[in-house]
Design an enzyme around this catalytic site. Structure first.
Site, mmCIF file in Angstrom:
data_model
loop_
_atom_site.group_PDB
_atom_site.id
_atom_site.type_symbol
_atom_site.label_atom_id
_atom_site.label_comp_id
_atom_site.label_asym_id
_atom_site.label_seq_id
_atom_site.Cartn_x
_atom_site.Cartn_y
_atom_site.Cartn_z
ATOM 1 N N CYS A 2 35.759 22.022 64.837
ATOM 2 C CA CYS A 2 36.334 22.734 63.717
ATOM 3 C C CYS A 2 37.103 23.929 64.229
ATOM 4 O O CYS A 2 37.359 24.074 65.408
ATOM 5 C CB CYS A 2 35.226 23.193 62.767
ATOM 6 N N ILE A 53 31.760 15.652 61.312
ATOM 7 C CA ILE A 53 31.238 14.717 62.312
ATOM 8 C C ILE A 53 29.722 14.569 62.211
ATOM 9 O O ILE A 53 29.194 13.470 62.225
ATOM 10 C CB ILE A 53 31.648 15.172 63.729
ATOM 11 N N ILE A 54 28.990 15.692 62.104
ATOM 12 C CA ILE A 54 27.535 15.662 61.920
ATOM 13 C C ILE A 54 27.213 16.378 60.614
ATOM 14 O O ILE A 54 27.768 17.429 60.319
ATOM 15 C CB ILE A 54 26.805 16.340 63.099
ATOM 16 N N ASP A 100 23.939 20.515 62.539
ATOM 17 C CA ASP A 100 23.480 21.308 63.681
ATOM 18 C C ASP A 100 23.786 22.798 63.502
ATOM 19 O O ASP A 100 23.126 23.651 64.096
ATOM 20 C CB ASP A 100 24.088 20.794 64.989
ATOM 21 N N VAL A 283 46.718 6.064 78.639
ATOM 22 C CA VAL A 283 48.169 6.231 78.660
ATOM 23 C C VAL A 283 48.667 6.141 80.097
ATOM 24 O O VAL A 283 47.918 6.342 81.051
ATOM 25 C CB VAL A 283 48.624 7.575 78.053
ATOM 26 N N SER A 356 34.969 12.169 77.270
ATOM 27 C CA SER A 356 35.954 12.328 78.330
ATOM 28 C C SER A 356 35.273 12.786 79.616
ATOM 29 O O SER A 356 34.130 13.240 79.590
ATOM 30 C CB SER A 356 37.024 13.343 77.889
#
Length: 613
Positions: A2, A53-54, A100, A283, A356
């Protein structure tokens, strides 16, 4: 993931800045397009943009404690929030959500700033205590998530991005020339004060406490290399595989689908091979040696996951680069940031969260330059005055011969020759290139306090420690956050985990690097999950064909126009810049990184300060 922004005003005019707070939030809407929220009282305003997301249904921010006296805005993920939550419930705290974020509210009530020692995750947050009239802000231990602030005469202003701070009416937008010289050496903005005068970044692993107009900043965590020499190579392999299994599981906690970035390298391949993901993204460029898509597809087929890829054309790259310099708050001269921009855009079309591979090289010893202390070891046995004398003579010799550069490098101590993965312009060259050099900072003056903390360590460990405290947050994580958030995508980095770090910092240096191989024990660990050709692949990073582009007429002329623009002439002796470009164009030397560093800055300045010209 966020974004948040806010202010504290000592004049009791908190409610008067409501519309300004909305403007601040709108400027970072890309960080959180799903929802928004505000808290405003007589002293403070906190605004929030949410990427759900959570706790999707009940994780709205700002979030409060039971009586509304504690308010929090938070960017990131706390991976051990369920354990902390259970402990707090046992102590009598009442939770109203599944998010969370709420462990920060009750954790602060219970532990104060000692809560920071309990957190495992990536985070930047601001907690406003309405009763005590004080604010606690903190940033995670590696600097995965950003946090900026400034203090004017009567106001304290903060945000996830500088652009939000600049929307506040008492903040003046002013270029900071002191940031330029260090940027030209390091390739990124490394000072605490940003390219905007009076606006600062909170360093990783630090907290900031504001009260009565005064700011207290302290470090709450430091990476400590306390190696256990009894650990064997095989034990190191097992330890890293065990801790990574735990970290990957924690980083996969999400109420939405999680994907993965996948290159042809060992780091992202290891994450994907162990994560049981469904979708991966890659990519490449339309140059044979700069296209990792075939290697990524080989690995995706090997582990049985779907792979979506994009081949980036040169035209696309140069078309997007100025737009990206307009979006970023500070110049990013790492050419790979544009590749990452396209990669994030590709992934955001299908998922909100990706895993990642950032951080592996710094923690495990993966950069090829880490082998240099081993290569230079024979020369280090020669007395220092002799080595320095030889260096002085050789630097004046016009003739080149095999071994000359080796002996010149050996004449320098590590602290003099290594300032991190990028050493673009040396100080003497910067002073020639700039019209009005300030000469306040040298690279060595910036790195010395960091090196001083590891005086007793070997040179390889010193290099890792320096990179963790500079390059990692200044370049690697900065571009990851900036490019991903531009597309409302959350990037999670399982290597940069507190528990993984404990293991990495305990492994003897000989298991990390030898004269033939970097991150030795990790490569062996990775070979259990992927083909040997991937596990053993030499470190390349994102291969970008910049040196080729700058030898093509079209892009040579495009870059030359920027380097001779009125904005460039404000700072640089442009004849010097053109000479660098021409020598590269005619293949007399490789100046690609130097040219690109200046080019990126001038484009950025044109987008953010063109009215000053």
């Amino acid at each position: 993931m966020c974004g948040f922004a806010g202010y504290i005003t000592t004049e009791g005019k908190g409610s008067e800045y409501k519309e300004d707070l909305i403007e601040m939030m709108n400027s970072i809407k890309h960080r959180g397009p799903d929802d928004e929220g505000t808290h405003i009282d007589d002293m403070a305003g906190l605004g929030f943009r949410r990427l759900s997301i959570i706790g999707i249904t009940n994780g709205k921010q700002p979030m409060y404690n039971e009586d509304g006296s504690i308010v929090v805005t938070f960017n990131g993920e706390i991976y051990n929030y369920q354990d902390i939550k259970a402990d707090l419930i046992e102590k009598g705290h009442i939770f109203k959500t599944d998010a969370d974020t709420e462990v920060l509210v009750h954790g602060y009530e219970e532990y104060g700033k000692d809560l920071l020692q309990k957190l495992r995750g990536m985070y930047a947050f601001a907690i406003w205590n309405r009763e005590k009239k004080e604010m606690l802000m903190a940033r995670d231990i590696f600097g995965i998530k950003p946090l900026f602030y400034t203090q004017t005469e009567n106001d304290f202003v903060f945000g996830s991005e500088i652009k939000a701070i600049l929307k506040f009416p008492t903040v003046k937008k002013e270029f900071n020339p002191e940031a330029l010289e260090s940027y030209l050496s390091f390739q990124y903005s490394i000072l605490k004060e940003t390219f905007f005068k009076g606006i600062f970044r909170l360093p990783p692993a630090h907290y900031l406490l504001w009260k009565d107009g005064k700011i207290e900043i302290e470090r709450y965590y430091s990476p400590e290399f306390n190696t256990d020499e009894s650990i064997t190579f095989d034990e190191a392999v097992k330890k890293v595989n065990d801790v990574m299994a735990d970290s990957i599981a924690a980083h996969k906690i999400s109420d939405t689908e999680v994907g993965g970035f996948l290159s042809g390298g060992v780091d992202s391949s290891y994450i994907v091979a162990r994560s049981n993901l469904d979708k991966t993204f890659s990519v490449g460029f339309d140059y044979p040696r700069c296209n990792e898509i075939p290697l990524a597809k080989t690995l995706s087929d090997y582990v049985g996951v779907k792979n979506k890829s994009k081949l980036i054309t040169t035209e696309e790259y140069f078309e997007e680069f100025p737009k990206i310099m307009n979006h970023v708050d500070e110049p990013l001269s790492d050419p790979s940031c544009i590749a990452l921009y396209f990669l994030c855009k590709l992934a955001s079309e299908q998922v909100k969260v990706v895993l990642s591979g950032e951080g592996s090289d710094e923690l495990f010893g993966g950069y090829n330059i880490y082998k240099s202390p081993i290569a230079l070891k024979p020369m280090m046995a020669i007395p220092r005055p002799v080595r320095r004398g030889v260096r002085k003579v050789l630097t004046k010799l016009p003739v080149n011969f095999k071994g000359k550069n080796y002996m010149i490098r050996a004449g320098l101590d590590l602290e003099e020759r290594y300032i991190g993965n990028a050493y673009i312009f040396h100080t003497s060259e910067i002073y020639k290139m700039l019209k009005k050099p300030i000469k306040k900072y040298t690279p060595e003056s910036i790195t010395k306090p960091i090196y001083d903390k590891v005086k007793d360590k070997d040179d390889i460990t010193k290099m890792q420690y320096l990179d963790i405290n500079t390059w990692l947050w200044g370049d690697i994580l900065n571009k990851a956050d900036t490019m991903s958030m531009a597309h409302s995508l959350e990037v999670r980095v399982p290597f940069l985990d507190k528990e993984v770090a404990k293991v990495a910092f305990s492994i003897p240096v000989e298991h990390r690097v030898d004269k033939h191989e970097t991150k030795r024990y990790f490569r062996k660990a990775a070979s259990e999950f992927m083909p040997d050709i991937t596990a053993e692949r030499k470190k390349l990073g994102f291969p970008i064909p910049v040196r080729n582009w700058l030898r093509e007429d079209k892009y040579y002329n495009l870059v030359k126009d920027t380097l001779t623009s009125k904005e460039a002439e404000l700072f640089f002796n442009t004849d010097y810049l053109v000479n660098l470009l021409d020598r590269h164009y005619h293949e007399k030397c490789d100046n690609a990184r130097k040219i690109w560093t200046v080019y990126a800055f001038v484009l950025w300045y044109q987008k953010h300060f063109a009215a000053a010209c």
